[in-house]
Structure formats: structure tokens, C-alpha cells
Design an enzyme around this catalytic site. Structure first.
Site, PDB file in Angstrom:
ATOM      1  N   TRP A  26     -17.699   9.856  54.444  1.00 50.46           N
ATOM      2  CA  TRP A  26     -16.963  11.117  54.491  1.00 50.46           C
ATOM      3  C   TRP A  26     -17.961  12.270  54.369  1.00 50.46           C
ATOM      4  O   TRP A  26     -18.862  12.239  53.520  1.00 50.46           O
ATOM      5  CB  TRP A  26     -15.974  11.126  53.321  1.00 50.46           C
ATOM      6  CG  TRP A  26     -15.128  12.350  53.202  1.00 50.46           C
ATOM      7  CD1 TRP A  26     -14.411  12.959  54.188  1.00 50.46           C
ATOM      8  CD2 TRP A  26     -14.896  13.102  52.011  1.00 50.46           C
ATOM      9  NE1 TRP A  26     -13.733  14.027  53.688  1.00 50.46           N
ATOM     10  CE2 TRP A  26     -14.024  14.140  52.346  1.00 50.46           C
ATOM     11  CE3 TRP A  26     -15.339  12.981  50.692  1.00 50.46           C
ATOM     12  CZ2 TRP A  26     -13.582  15.066  51.423  1.00 50.46           C
ATOM     13  CZ3 TRP A  26     -14.892  13.894  49.771  1.00 50.46           C
ATOM     14  CH2 TRP A  26     -14.026  14.932  50.131  1.00 50.46           C
TER      15      TRP A  26
ATOM     16  N   ASP B 240     -15.119   5.956  44.973  1.00 48.54           N
ATOM     17  CA  ASP B 240     -14.293   7.069  45.423  1.00 48.54           C
ATOM     18  C   ASP B 240     -12.972   6.458  45.893  1.00 48.54           C
ATOM     19  O   ASP B 240     -12.958   5.671  46.851  1.00 48.54           O
ATOM     20  CB  ASP B 240     -14.998   7.796  46.580  1.00 48.54           C
ATOM     21  CG  ASP B 240     -14.206   8.986  47.090  1.00 48.54           C
ATOM     22  OD1 ASP B 240     -13.079   9.223  46.600  1.00 48.54           O
ATOM     23  OD2 ASP B 240     -14.709   9.690  47.996  1.00 48.54           O
TER      24      ASP B 240
ATOM     25  N   LYS C 203      -3.340  12.438  48.645  1.00 48.46           N
ATOM     26  CA  LYS C 203      -2.669  11.727  49.725  1.00 48.46           C
ATOM     27  C   LYS C 203      -1.476  10.936  49.211  1.00 48.46           C
ATOM     28  O   LYS C 203      -0.381  11.040  49.753  1.00 48.46           O
ATOM     29  CB  LYS C 203      -3.644  10.772  50.432  1.00 48.46           C
ATOM     30  CG  LYS C 203      -4.991  11.382  50.774  1.00 48.46           C
ATOM     31  CD  LYS C 203      -4.879  12.381  51.883  1.00 48.46           C
ATOM     32  CE  LYS C 203      -6.038  13.345  52.046  1.00 48.46           C
ATOM     33  NZ  LYS C 203      -7.350  13.080  51.634  1.00 48.46           N
TER      34      LYS C 203
HETATM   35  C1  LIG Z   1     -13.083   9.779  51.011  1.00 51.12           C
HETATM   36  C2  LIG Z   1     -12.486  10.945  50.307  1.00 51.12           C
HETATM   37  N1  LIG Z   1     -12.842  11.208  49.050  1.00 51.12           N
HETATM   38  C3  LIG Z   1     -12.335  12.220  48.354  1.00 51.12           C
HETATM   39  C4  LIG Z   1     -11.427  13.077  48.922  1.00 51.12           C
HETATM   40  C5  LIG Z   1     -10.966  14.201  48.051  1.00 51.12           C
HETATM   41  O1  LIG Z   1      -9.739  14.688  48.187  1.00 51.12           O
HETATM   42  P1  LIG Z   1      -9.164  15.909  47.349  1.00 51.12           P
HETATM   43  O2  LIG Z   1     -10.295  16.665  46.713  1.00 51.12           O
HETATM   44  O3  LIG Z   1      -8.451  16.719  48.351  1.00 51.12           O
HETATM   45  O4  LIG Z   1      -8.283  15.308  46.330  1.00 51.12           O
HETATM   46  C6  LIG Z   1     -11.021  12.880  50.248  1.00 51.12           C
HETATM   47  C7  LIG Z   1     -10.096  13.786  50.924  1.00 51.12           C
HETATM   48  O5  LIG Z   1     -10.022  13.918  52.100  1.00 51.12           O
HETATM   49  C8  LIG Z   1     -11.571  11.773  50.954  1.00 51.12           C
HETATM   50  O6  LIG Z   1     -11.228  11.509  52.209  1.00 51.12           O
END
Ligand SMILES: Cc1ncc(COP(=O)(O)O)c(C=O)c1O
Length: 395
Positions: free
Chosen positions: A127, A208, A243
Site C-alpha cells: 500500500w 497491518d 472498512k
Molecule cells: C493496507 C491499509 N492499511 C491501513 C489503512 C488505513 O486506513 P485508515 O487510516 O483509513 O483507517 C488502509 C486504508 O486504506 C489500508 O488499505
């Protein structure tokens, strides 16, 4: 002062949101943005979240600060959701953070305080925000093999031989499930091997988990974490409720750690709280208050699990319909991997021209490299249009 600035590199996903918004073609298909969409193309507030909001509205009597660690019911519920009964709760701690990103950054900052010379390893590919987050703490970041770019499955042999060279000087970032961007998953047997290697060679596992419940189930999506927790003395997990609770903008996440002992876990948590206090001070309350209510109440929890199941089944259904449509349209099994992937994303491995042609000739949007959000497709007509477009640009 500011005249010395150069513009920073643009985040390609944030940039894409603007481009899609400005495209006037009504038939455009947005498979770029990383949010769940239902079959009307909407990202609705979950009905269980609405219910919890009404209860919260009726019950809440103050907006006074909650504290640096946030909502403690939320923290203990999220710890249980992630670890099940795998971890020794005497050595497990968590603090509420602003989203999964807040958890990633606070854990990274905390680790940098104690181990600045270690190197952080992320999957190739990973990511896009992993690099800036870990580098932002001060770490040097490199990648280890993950994807077989031809089959679009995990290249487990190359992955294991990459990991086998790592040891005490290394922090290894794993996607707990639903790998972003590839969608390619590790099997329970693979995780068993990885956990064995971590325990044997001493690299530090950093999970993660942004999609628990979006893959196969709440339980099986946490297999990786639970297996590791049984094998190693210490590890960390950054979890996100963006999500699986649809709480994106409410910024709801949890930074968790397992320490070698109750005493070291307490000190590590105090360090974590200290990093939080010196950045955002205290996390936003609303999202975590809702999650705490939902997880602690059997009826609300049941409703949430059902809504989560509906989201997951929509994605799984789209995956099998897409791969079938692509098999028929292309006359080859080349895209069958889409049905085997898990989570919202699949990486199609497309070059720049192919991504550009999807956009300009077919009004189909995906992220550079060909990451598609499966939930971006609304109906059978769009599935077929997508299959036609993909086959046209890759033929
Ligand atoms: C792999 C991954 N890690 C962490 C996140 C963190 O999401 P958020 O900060 O929106 O909770 C995301 C969101 O797209 C993600 O795809």
C-alpha cells in the site's frame, strides 16, 4: 519562509479522486477509490452504526476529553476481535488511534524510539502509504518479495527465501489479510511457516489489519495474527475500523502490542501514549464510541456481523462473476486469479498505456499498475463493460 518549499510528490490515489470527479461521462466506472460501494455505487452508513449513533445521542451527557488512550471498552473489544484467545492478555495492550494510519504511525514512532537502527521491510508491492509512514518516523524502509507478477499469486518461495535472510535487526510489515494492492493471499500453512521463521530468526512482526472480515470471515482473516501471537514473544498490530464498520471519516483505529511480559507491555504502552500525546494528543471519540457499543452488545454485534457478511459476499460474488465474464470474453483462463484473490482489491499488473486506455477509451478508472477496487462495479452490465474494456486494452 514558505518560498523555500518545493511541492511534495502527489499521492496518486488522492489525485485520482479529483480526476474521476471531473470526468463528465455518466457511464464512468470508478474502480480506483478504496472504499466499499454497494450495488448502487454508494458507501452507506451501516444501519447498525445508525442505531448506535441514536443510542449514543440519547446517552451522551458530555463532550469532555476521554483521554490519550481513548475508549477503553473499544480497546479491549478490538484486542479480542483481533487476537481471539491466541495472545496472553496479561501481555497485550491497545490504544485507540485516529484510524489505521494513526495506529501505524504511533506504533512506528514508538518502535523508532527503542530501535532506530532496525530496518523496516514491506511487501513488494505494498500500500502506497506504508513507505511515507515508516520513513516519517525515521526508519529506513525496503521491500521483500511478495507477488509473482505473472501469476498474480503470492510467490511463496521467493518470499520465504527473502524473509529467511532477516533477523534481529529487522521489523517486518505483514498485511494480516486482504493484501492491498494485490489481493493475493497467504494460506494458513504459509502463515505457519512465516511464524516459525519469525520465532527462529527473531525478526519483529508488525501487522497491518485494515480489512478484517472482508476476506473470508472475521476469524479466518485473523489467522495470521493469532498464529504469530502464539509463536513470538512480542509483536504489534495496527487495526482499522474504516472498512469493516464503514467509519472511514470518523478515523477509528487501534494500535495494539504484545510484550514479552506484563511489565514490558506496560512500559511500551506508556511510550505509545507518549507518542500520541505529542502529536494529536487524544483520538476522536465518535467512531470508537460506536464500535465499543456495537461489539459489547450481543444484538448489535450480531447485526454488524450480518452487515459485514453482506459486504463480503458482495465482493466475493463480484469476483466470481468478473472472472467468469473475463474467461468468456478473452477465451482464456488468464484472469481466473481474480476469483481467488481476497478483499476489495486485485492488482491486474497493467502498464501505463493500458491504464490510460482504460480511462480515455472506456471511462474505466483504476490506480496506476492496474489496482482495481472490485466493489466499484455496480451490476452485470458494468461487469461486462469492464471485461470488454480490459480484454480490449490487454489483447
Ligand atoms: C493496507 C491499509 N492499511 C491501513 C489503512 C488505513 O486506513 P485508515 O487510516 O483509513 O483507517 C488502509 C486504508 O486504506 C489500508 O488499505
Amino acid at each position: 519562509m514558505f518560498e523555500k518549499f518545493e511541492p511534495p510528490p502527489e499521492d496518486p490515489i488522492i489525485q485520482l479522486i479529483g480526476i474521476i470527479r471531473n470526468d463528465p461521462r455518466p457511464e464512468k466506472i470508478d474502480m480506483g477509490v478504496g472504499v466499499f460501494m454497494n450495488d448502487h455505487g454508494q458507501t452507506p452508513v451501516l444501519s447498525v452504526v445508525r442505531k448506535a449513533e441514536e443510542l449514543l445521542h440519547a446517552q451522551q451527557t458530555t463532550k469532555a476529553y476521554v483521554g490519550v488512550a481513548g475508549n477503553e471498552t473499544f480497546n479491549s473489544e478490538i484486542i479480542r476481535l483481533a487476537f481471539g484467545d491466541s495472545a496472553d492478555m496479561q501481555r497485550t495492550r491497545g490504544i485507540q488511534t485516529p484510524g489505521g494510519c494513526g495506529a501505524l504511525r504511533m506504533l512506528s514512532d514508538m518502535l523508532y524510539r527503542v530501535a532506530p537502527d532496525r530496518k523496516v521491510w514491506v511487501t513488494d508491492p505494498t500500500w502506497g502509504n506504508h513507505y511515507p509512514i515508516f520513513r516519517g518516523s525515521g526508519f529506513e524502509v525496503d521491500s521483500y518479495p511478495y507477488l509473482d507478477w505473472n501469476t498474480r499469486t503470492v510467490d511463496i518461495d521467493r518470499m520465504m527465501s527473502g524473509l529467511s535472510t532477516l533477523g534481529q535487526g529487522d521489523i517486518v510489515v505483514f498485511h494480516a489479510c486482504c493484501h492491498n494492492p494485490s489481493g493475493a493471499e497467504l494460506s494458513p500453512d504459509d502463515w505457519d511457516e512465516i511464524a516459525r521463521l519469525a520465532s527462529q530468526n527473531g525478526f519483529f512482526p508488525f501487522f497491518d489489519m485494515a480489512y478484517q472480515g472482508f476476506g473470508d470471515s472475521l476469524q479466518s482473516d485473523a489467522y495470521s495474527i493469532r498464529k504469530m501471537a502464539r509463536e513470538v514473544e512480542a509483536m504489534v498490530v495496527a487495526s482499522s475500523c474504516s472498512k469493516n464498520f464503514g467509519l472511514y471519516r470518523e478515523r477509528t483505529g487501534c494500535a495494539m502490542l504484545v510484550g514479552e511480559s506484563a511489565a514490558t507491555a506496560d512500559v511500551a504502552r506508556a511510550q505509545l501514549l507518549n507518542t500520541a500525546r505529542s502529536s494529536y494528543s487524544m483520538p476522536p471519540d465518535h467512531g470508537a464510541a460506536l464500535v465499543a457499543m456495537i461489539l459489547a452488545d450481543p444484538q448489535l454485534r450480531h447485526e454488524w456481523e450480518e452487515e459485514l457478511r453482506t459486504m463480503r459476499e458482495r465482493i466475493l460474488g463480484l469476483r466470481s462473476r468478473m472472472s467468469l465474464a473475463l474467461r468468456e470474453t478473452s477465451g482464456t483462463p488468464d484472469w481466473d486469479f481474480i476469483a481467488d484473490h481476497r478483499g476489495m482489491f486485485s492488482l491486474l499488473v497493467l502498464d501505463k498505456q493500458q491504464v490510460e486506455r482504460l480511462r480515455t477509451d472506456h471511462a474505466v478508472y483504476c490506480v496506476a499498475g492496474g489496482r482495481i477496487n472490485i466493489a466499484g462495479l455496480k451490476n452485470a452490465d458494468e461487469i461486462q463493460r469492464f471485461a470488454d474494456a480490459l480484454v480490449a486494452v490487454t489483447r
